[in-house]
Design a protein around this motif. Structure first.
Motif, PDB file in Angstrom:
ATOM      1  N   MET A 299      51.917  28.844  57.006  1.00 49.88           N
ATOM      2  CA  MET A 299      51.436  30.045  56.318  1.00 49.88           C
ATOM      3  C   MET A 299      50.825  29.720  54.967  1.00 49.88           C
ATOM      4  SD  MET A 299      51.710  32.361  58.419  1.00 49.88           S
ATOM      5  CE  MET A 299      51.298  33.817  57.473  1.00 49.88           C
ATOM      6  N   GLU A 318      54.334  22.138  46.307  1.00 46.28           N
ATOM      7  CA  GLU A 318      55.259  21.722  47.379  1.00 46.28           C
ATOM      8  C   GLU A 318      56.484  21.037  46.783  1.00 46.28           C
ATOM      9  OE1 GLU A 318      56.373  21.610  50.334  1.00 46.28           O
ATOM     10  OE2 GLU A 318      54.914  22.663  51.594  1.00 46.28           O
ATOM     11  N   ARG A 319      57.398  20.676  47.681  1.00 43.23           N
ATOM     12  CA  ARG A 319      58.691  20.152  47.229  1.00 43.23           C
ATOM     13  C   ARG A 319      58.604  18.758  46.623  1.00 43.23           C
ATOM     14  NH1 ARG A 319      62.135  20.376  52.538  1.00 43.23           N
ATOM     15  NH2 ARG A 319      60.118  20.069  53.502  1.00 43.23           N
ATOM     16  N   GLU A 377      61.984  30.239  55.519  1.00 37.37           N
ATOM     17  CA  GLU A 377      62.558  31.590  55.592  1.00 37.37           C
ATOM     18  C   GLU A 377      64.084  31.517  55.372  1.00 37.37           C
ATOM     19  OE1 GLU A 377      61.037  34.336  55.557  1.00 37.37           O
ATOM     20  OE2 GLU A 377      61.784  35.826  56.950  1.00 37.37           O
ATOM     21  N   LYS A 382      64.278  30.620  48.832  1.00 33.86           N
ATOM     22  CA  LYS A 382      63.330  31.558  48.216  1.00 33.86           C
ATOM     23  C   LYS A 382      63.823  31.994  46.831  1.00 33.86           C
ATOM     24  CE  LYS A 382      61.167  33.430  52.416  1.00 33.86           C
ATOM     25  NZ  LYS A 382      59.839  32.815  52.461  1.00 33.86           N
ATOM     26  N   SER A 404      58.959  37.173  56.355  1.00 32.30           N
ATOM     27  CA  SER A 404      58.765  37.987  57.554  1.00 32.30           C
ATOM     28  C   SER A 404      59.921  38.963  57.748  1.00 32.30           C
ATOM     29  CB  SER A 404      58.727  37.108  58.801  1.00 32.30           C
ATOM     30  OG  SER A 404      57.774  36.106  58.688  1.00 32.30           O
TER      31      SER A 404
HETATM   32  P1  NAI Z   1      56.657  26.146  57.390  1.00 32.11           P
HETATM   33  O1  NAI Z   1      57.961  25.532  57.686  1.00 32.11           O
HETATM   34  O2  NAI Z   1      55.467  25.776  58.182  1.00 32.11           O
HETATM   35  O3  NAI Z   1      56.286  25.906  55.874  1.00 32.11           O
HETATM   36  C1  NAI Z   1      57.194  26.038  54.809  1.00 32.11           C
HETATM   37  C2  NAI Z   1      56.740  25.069  53.723  1.00 32.11           C
HETATM   38  O4  NAI Z   1      57.481  25.346  52.543  1.00 32.11           O
HETATM   39  C3  NAI Z   1      56.997  23.616  54.075  1.00 32.11           C
HETATM   40  O5  NAI Z   1      55.791  22.910  53.935  1.00 32.11           O
HETATM   41  C4  NAI Z   1      58.013  23.172  53.032  1.00 32.11           C
HETATM   42  O6  NAI Z   1      57.852  21.832  52.643  1.00 32.11           O
HETATM   43  C5  NAI Z   1      57.743  24.126  51.903  1.00 32.11           C
HETATM   44  N1  NAI Z   1      58.870  24.305  50.996  1.00 32.11           N
HETATM   45  C6  NAI Z   1      60.161  24.486  51.324  1.00 32.11           C
HETATM   46  N2  NAI Z   1      60.893  24.615  50.200  1.00 32.11           N
HETATM   47  C7  NAI Z   1      60.040  24.554  49.157  1.00 32.11           C
HETATM   48  C8  NAI Z   1      60.193  24.635  47.759  1.00 32.11           C
HETATM   49  N3  NAI Z   1      61.377  24.830  47.213  1.00 32.11           N
HETATM   50  N4  NAI Z   1      59.106  24.526  46.977  1.00 32.11           N
HETATM   51  C9  NAI Z   1      57.897  24.342  47.534  1.00 32.11           C
HETATM   52  N5  NAI Z   1      57.701  24.242  48.857  1.00 32.11           N
HETATM   53  C10 NAI Z   1      58.762  24.357  49.658  1.00 32.11           C
HETATM   54  O7  NAI Z   1      56.902  27.715  57.458  1.00 32.11           O
HETATM   55  P2  NAI Z   1      55.843  28.885  57.677  1.00 32.11           P
HETATM   56  O8  NAI Z   1      55.759  29.214  59.096  1.00 32.11           O
HETATM   57  O9  NAI Z   1      54.637  28.561  56.904  1.00 32.11           O
HETATM   58  O10 NAI Z   1      56.585  30.109  56.992  1.00 32.11           O
HETATM   59  C11 NAI Z   1      56.640  30.265  55.594  1.00 32.11           C
HETATM   60  C12 NAI Z   1      57.040  31.684  55.276  1.00 32.11           C
HETATM   61  O11 NAI Z   1      56.084  32.571  55.836  1.00 32.11           O
HETATM   62  C13 NAI Z   1      58.367  32.134  55.837  1.00 32.11           C
HETATM   63  O12 NAI Z   1      58.954  33.009  54.927  1.00 32.11           O
HETATM   64  C14 NAI Z   1      57.999  32.853  57.112  1.00 32.11           C
HETATM   65  O13 NAI Z   1      58.936  33.793  57.506  1.00 32.11           O
HETATM   66  C15 NAI Z   1      56.732  33.523  56.669  1.00 32.11           C
HETATM   67  N6  NAI Z   1      55.817  33.897  57.732  1.00 32.11           N
HETATM   68  C16 NAI Z   1      55.593  33.083  58.794  1.00 32.11           C
HETATM   69  C17 NAI Z   1      54.719  33.443  59.794  1.00 32.11           C
HETATM   70  C18 NAI Z   1      54.422  32.539  60.929  1.00 32.11           C
HETATM   71  O14 NAI Z   1      53.809  33.003  61.907  1.00 32.11           O
HETATM   72  N7  NAI Z   1      54.775  31.277  60.867  1.00 32.11           N
HETATM   73  C19 NAI Z   1      54.011  34.739  59.739  1.00 32.11           C
HETATM   74  C20 NAI Z   1      54.258  35.486  58.547  1.00 32.11           C
HETATM   75  C21 NAI Z   1      55.152  35.080  57.603  1.00 32.11           C
END
Ligand code: NAI
Ligand code: 3HC
Length: 668
Positions: A299, A318-319, A377, A382, A404
């Motif tokens: 996302m 990013e982390r 998530e 968060k 989400s």
């Molecule tokens: P993902 O797992 O692909 O990406 C999450 C990213 O966040 C990872 O790259 C991770 O390294 C990074 N991260 C984790 N902790 C961190 C921190 N403390 N500081 C900076 N970066 C950090 O997950 P995705 O699918 O992108 O989901 C992200 C959010 O979007 C979630 O809240 C999810 O519920 C929401 N979402 C997801 C959808 C989907 O279809 N995948 C649709 C709409 C919302």
């Protein structure tokens, strides 16, 4: 005054002023009708320039008149009157000449336009075909191939292309009115071309119609108007003018009263109302010139791309360094894809990437206007992110979460200046999907809410305000839809039958194949989380599959089996075995009844969402399903569909009376 006449020597300038878009209301048609008569009778006038005040040339028939009985003068008659006027008319086009607007221009002897103008026949997007000669005159100027493309796709062409294909005669750089008057004077010094109706259309190449019919039917995905528009163009090219006009008019009137046209009109007005809610009319959005995204996963990368596509610079946090590199690579992959598909040039893609700064350092956020969080998530992760943002960002910076399912209020707990916090829920892939759910908390300042809508407009997204509940609007209905689909499977209906029924209804995919594509594990983990918190979450059939290792295509199987490297779903004996104990065969249902049941269940959930104030308008729910979940536009959305079905229809569809909230909505 809607139509006014000025004189420049022997050239009359007829100006239309009918805000907002100079739509062809009855008053405007009458005004133009009278202008032709007056100018025909004026011996001092040799030619007429037709120009519009405001932001655009005539944008079409007045869509709000479509539900009403047609009133004279009818548009085809008006176009014919202009075409047969004693003096040549010249259409001077800026903005958009669409539908009836282009038809009026086609009645003119010449068309000139500013470079930024667009001309098109968007009628099919409203479930109709042009009704005043658009399909008959266009091929007489541009030939069958270009006319068929315009009439069946509804897509406008820009001025340069219009000139190249012969739709316009000249591009006017500089002042349009002066340029058009000069064009008119010059045109009078040469023999006039025949009016468009008297020209012969260039015939179509061998095999064109059959190939087009197949291509248009495929692209239309159940919408009927595009094929009917193709039919009209075919008649226009293969038959005589008068017969083709009659055929087009008959088709137009037939479609205008159709369910599809009513549905598409509903969506048209819903889409125009959504980006500017009346409640925010007097609220000024905060300027957003710099942005940041936290998390560069699926996302985060998509959201960053959406922001870059709108020209906004992005800091991507990013982390750790490896994750920064991965995040930038995710974004790079989006742009590589765009270059491969020819959507962007290499240089444009490089420019988009150059506007992204990847870092682990939150200090880079000290002066950004907007931050969108898209990390895992997990509430703890968060909240830690927002603690940092609260410390380091400006107190007036807008801080948004893309969660989400988590409760945004819990994410924002303890955040200083909580008035700047908001949910901005994008849909995957975030740079492509049009829907943006905007989720304010009770603390969110109106300016911050207005900024969410302004951001959506600048990103080209369809914003819908949602209240806080599990899944907001879209995912809550999705959950209900999936549960209803599973209920049918429990009644002995084959998984593949349910999917086929929904495809037959107009969705690109059925509920089970869609889950296999996205993965069953996300919803499973969410249910498991709720169970761990002690919530009563009933066991789903999907849980049984995930526990057996079937998470969808990525594990080689979910609701279906998949051959390695193949995305074609194959009904699975393993699944049949795993679910056998859960199934109690009932009376069976045909596909239409299956789809009717599932759509009625969606609408029932939508009505509850509305009654609880989670959605503001029933049409907003329709936009959510159309722009976020592939609901067929020409069906108008589940709420529109349910309201048309009525109580009796829904009782039949659901096999019981609809819930009170839905019944009340229908009776309203
Ligand atoms: P993902 O797992 O692909 O990406 C999450 C990213 O966040 C990872 O790259 C991770 O390294 C990074 N991260 C984790 N902790 C961190 C921190 N403390 N500081 C900076 N970066 C950090 O997950 P995705 O699918 O992108 O989901 C992200 C959010 O979007 C979630 O809240 C999810 O519920 C929401 N979402 C997801 C959808 C989907 O279809 N995948 C649709 C709409 C919302
Ligand atoms: N009839 C009635 N109202 C219309 C209209 C139309 N054809 N087109 C736009 N409007 C209204 C909108 O509802 C909106 O009203 P609001 O301000 O009260 O909300 C207002 O005009 C401004 O519209 P937009 O927000 O869309 O303005 P933009 O500047 O972003 O876009 C536009 C301008 C490109 C002209 C866009 O409005 C548009 O695409 N309009 C639709 C054009 C169309 O479909 N024309 C074909 C009509 S069918 C026809 O002509 C049949 C004929 O063949 C007989």
């Amino acid at each position: 005054m809607t139509v006014s006449i000025a004189r420049e020597g022997t050239i009359a300038v007829v100006t239309i002023d009918n805000p907002p878009v100079n739509a062809l209301s009855q008053a405007l048609r009458q005004g133009l009708w009278d202008a032709v008569g007056a100018l025909d009778a004026d011996p001092d006038i040799r030619a007429v320039v037709l120009i519009c005040a405001g932001r655009t040339f005539i944008a079409g028939a007045d869509v709000s008149e479509f539900g009403k009985p047609p009133m004279e003068p009818h548009l085809p008659d008006l176009v014919a009157r202009i075409e047969t006027a004693a003096k040549p008319w010249i259409a001077a086009i800026h903005g958009s000449a669409l539908g009836g607007g282009l038809e009026v221009a086609l009645g003119c002897r010449f068309r000139v336009a500013v470079p930024s103008a667009a001309l098109g026949l968007p009628e099919v997007t409203l479930g109709i075909v042009p009704g005043a000669g658009g399909t008959v005159r266009t091929p007489r100027l541009v030939g069958a191939v270009e006319a068929a493309a315009m009439a069946t796709s509804g897509k406008p062409v820009k001025a340069a292309r219009a000139l190249a294909i012969g739709l316009i005669d000249q591009i006017i750089d500089g002042d349009l009115r002066a340029g058009a008057v000069a064009f008119a004077e010059a045109a009078l010094n040469a023999p006039l071309p025949a009016p468009v109706c008297a020209r012969d259309p260039a015939p179509a190449p061998e095999g064109f119609w059959a190939a087009q019919e197949a291509a248009v039917a495929k692209a239309a995905k159940g919408a009927v108007a595009p094929l009917r528009a193709l039919d009209c163009v075919k008649r226009a090219v293969t038959g005589d003018f008068t017969a083709a006009m009659a055929f087009e008019r008959e088709t137009f009137l037939d479609l205008r009263g159709s369910d599809q046209a009513a549905a598409l009109r509903h969506v048209f007005f819903a889409e125009r109302a959504a980006p500017r809610p009346s409640t925010l009319k007097d609220v000024t959005a905060r300027p957003i010139a710099t942005t940041a995204v936290i998390g560069g996963g699926t996302m985060g990368a998509g959201i960053a791309a959406a922001l870059r596509d709108a020209g906004l610079p992005v800091v991507l946090i990013e982390r750790d360094d490896t994750a920064v590199a991965r995040g930038l690579a995710n974004l790079g992959a989006i742009y590589d894809g765009a270059v491969k598909r020819g959507r962007l040039s290499e240089a444009q893609a490089a420019d988009r990437m150059a506007g992204v700064t990847g870092t682990t350092d939150y200090a880079a956020l000290a002066d950004v206007d907007l931050v969108i969080e898209a990390v895992f998530e997990e509430i703890g992760v968060k909240r830690a992110v927002f603690a940092e943002l609260g410390r380091l960002c400006r107190p007036d910076a807008i801080l948004a979460t893309n969660t989400s399912y988590l409760d945004p209020r819990a994410i924002a707990e303890g955040l200083p200046h909580p008035d700047r916090f908001i949910g901005l829920h994008f849909f995957s892939p975030a740079n492509v999907m049009k829907l943006l759910e905007i989720v304010p908390t009770a603390d969110t300042a109106p300016q911050v809410l207005a900024s969410g809508f302004a951001l959506a407009r600048s990103l080209g997204k369809m914003p819908v305000q949602a209240g806080i509940c599990d899944g907001f609007i879209g995912n809550r209905i999705l959950k209900r839809y999936r549960a209803a689909a599973e209920a049918l499977v429990r009644e002995g209906i084959a998984i593949a039958e349910v999917d086929a029924a929904m495809r037959g209804f107009g969705l690109a995919m059925g509920p089970f194949e869609a889950q296999d594509l996205g993965g069953l594990d996300i919803a499973f983990l969410q249910r498991e989380g709720a169970r761990a918190r002690g919530e009563d979450v009933p066991e789903m059939l999907g849980d049984i599959l995930v526990r057996a290792g079937r998470k969808g295509q990525k594990t080689g199987g979910g609701w279906y089996d998949y051959a390695p490297g193949d995305r074609k779903p194959v009904p699975s004996d393993t699944v049949a075995g795993l679910l056998a104990a859960q199934i109690t065969p009932g009376a069976g249902m045909d596909r239409a009844a299956i789809a009717a049941r599932l759509v009625a269940e969606m609408a029932e959930e939508g009505a509850a969402i509305l009654a609880e104030g989670i959605a503001q308008k029933s049409s907003d729910i329709d936009l959510v399903k159309i722009h976020g979940y592939g609901f067929p536009r020409w069906r108008g959305g589940p709420m529109f569909h349910a309201i048309r079905r009525g109580i009796d229809g829904l009782t039949q569809d659901l096999g019981r009376a609809p819930a009170p909230a839905l019944a009340a909505l229908i009776q309203r």
